[in-house]
Design an enzyme around this catalytic site. Structure first.
Site, PDB file in Angstrom:
ATOM      1  N   ASP A  13     -30.670  41.788  76.857  1.00 24.79           N
ATOM      2  CA  ASP A  13     -30.109  40.952  77.901  1.00 24.79           C
ATOM      3  C   ASP A  13     -28.899  41.673  78.491  1.00 24.79           C
ATOM      4  O   ASP A  13     -28.364  42.617  77.895  1.00 24.79           O
ATOM      5  CB  ASP A  13     -29.708  39.598  77.309  1.00 24.79           C
ATOM      6  CG  ASP A  13     -29.278  38.598  78.368  1.00 24.79           C
ATOM      7  OD1 ASP A  13     -29.882  38.597  79.452  1.00 24.79           O
ATOM      8  OD2 ASP A  13     -28.337  37.834  78.119  1.00 24.79           O
ATOM      9  N   ASP A  15     -25.917  39.919  80.656  1.00 27.38           N
ATOM     10  CA  ASP A  15     -24.680  39.151  80.525  1.00 27.38           C
ATOM     11  C   ASP A  15     -24.485  38.693  79.090  1.00 27.38           C
ATOM     12  O   ASP A  15     -25.383  38.112  78.477  1.00 27.38           O
ATOM     13  CB  ASP A  15     -24.705  37.934  81.457  1.00 27.38           C
ATOM     14  CG  ASP A  15     -24.682  38.335  82.921  1.00 27.38           C
ATOM     15  OD1 ASP A  15     -23.805  39.129  83.301  1.00 27.38           O
ATOM     16  OD2 ASP A  15     -25.556  37.872  83.677  1.00 27.38           O
ATOM     17  N   ASP A 209     -27.634  37.223  73.560  1.00 25.45           N
ATOM     18  CA  ASP A 209     -26.483  36.445  73.107  1.00 25.45           C
ATOM     19  C   ASP A 209     -26.782  34.951  73.062  1.00 25.45           C
ATOM     20  O   ASP A 209     -25.899  34.162  72.754  1.00 25.45           O
ATOM     21  CB  ASP A 209     -25.267  36.695  74.012  1.00 25.45           C
ATOM     22  CG  ASP A 209     -25.440  36.087  75.398  1.00 25.45           C
ATOM     23  OD1 ASP A 209     -26.539  36.249  75.983  1.00 25.45           O
ATOM     24  OD2 ASP A 209     -24.498  35.432  75.885  1.00 25.45           O
TER      25      ASP A 209
END
Length: 259
Positions: A13, A15, A209
């Site tokens: 990922d 961000d 995250d």
């Protein structure tokens, strides 16, 4: 983890893993450099459909992170590929930005508000009431409802912003029709990404995250999963989920030596 095959390709990922609020996370540059130097297949993923891969390449480069455009996989690209597989040469009414419209043009989709095959909802900086009203009427008239991703909120410097999932819920309330979400946690986005780089799930890993999108999508796609604590998910939240990542680490810096 000892009985699993070595990791040959990586999906990560963006961000919360590589950048946070426009600033590279320590270790991100070293991780990406080692990936490039190793020659291993990799993709940087994002559910955000606003930007094209070339846009994101330029934005990341300004932050000091070198990610080639061909190594960026967005929910817009995944959506365009899904539609091209399902109904080649179709038509769509689109609420979204250049990332989505460009991806659809690239697969020869016609963008129209006259009897489209699909209504496609993605992110935009300004959700128009007029556009949402048109979408509702087209769906009521028989257009199929697709959304790039189910994220309810997006980040900004001023705080949370309503995102695709929230607007999709509004349209669903007005039509009684739920969209098909292409982006994470749908493993379709991950499998399409793996196919794009010629990788196999059993020798691939997903870094994210978020438990509810990144880890879930990686798990359902059959990949090893790494949760970093540099973004949304807090350590005490992990046990609240009925599934677990393969490993929890503080940040991307802890994974450099695994390449």
């Amino acid at each position: 983890m000892a009985d699993r095959k070595p990791i040959e390709s990586w999906l990560t990922d963006m961000d919360g893993v590589l950048i946070h609020e426009g600033v590279p996370i320590p270790g991100a540059e070293a991780f990406l450099k080692k990936l490039r130097d190793s020659g291993r297949p990799f993709l940087v993923l994002t559910n955000n459909s606003i930007y094209t891969a070339r846009d994101l390449h330029a934005r990341l480069r300004r932050m000091g992170l070198d990610v080639p455009a061909e190594n960026i996989w967005t929910s817009a690209l995944a959506t365009a590929q899904f539609l091209n597989d399902q109904r080649p040469g179709g038509s769509a009414y689109v609420i979204g930005e250049a990332g989505l419209t460009t991806a659809l043009h690239d697969v020869d989709y016609v963008l129209t508000d006259h009897e489209p095959d699909f209504v496609i909802l993605g992110e935009t900086r300004t959700y128009s009431f007029e556009a949402m009203t048109k979408a509702v009427r087209l769906i009521n008239d028989g257009a199929r409802f697709i959304a790039t991703n189910p994220d309810n909120v997006g980040p900004s410097t001023e705080g949370a912003l309503p995102a695709t999932g929230s607007v999709a819920a509004l349209i669903t309330a007005a039509t009684g029709r739920k969209p098909y979400f292409v982006g994470k946690p749908n493993p379709l986005m991950m499998r399409a990404g793996l196919n794009a780089i010629g990788a196999h799930s059993e020798t691939s890993a997903m870094i994210g995250d978020r438990m509810d999108t990144d880890v879930l999508a990686g798990l359902e796609a059959g990949m090893r999963t790494f949760l970093v604590l540099s973004g949304v998910t807090q350590p005490q939240e992990v046990d609240a989920y009925p599934f677990r990542p393969s490993q929890v680490v503080d940040s991307i810096a802890d994974l450099v030596d695994l390449i």
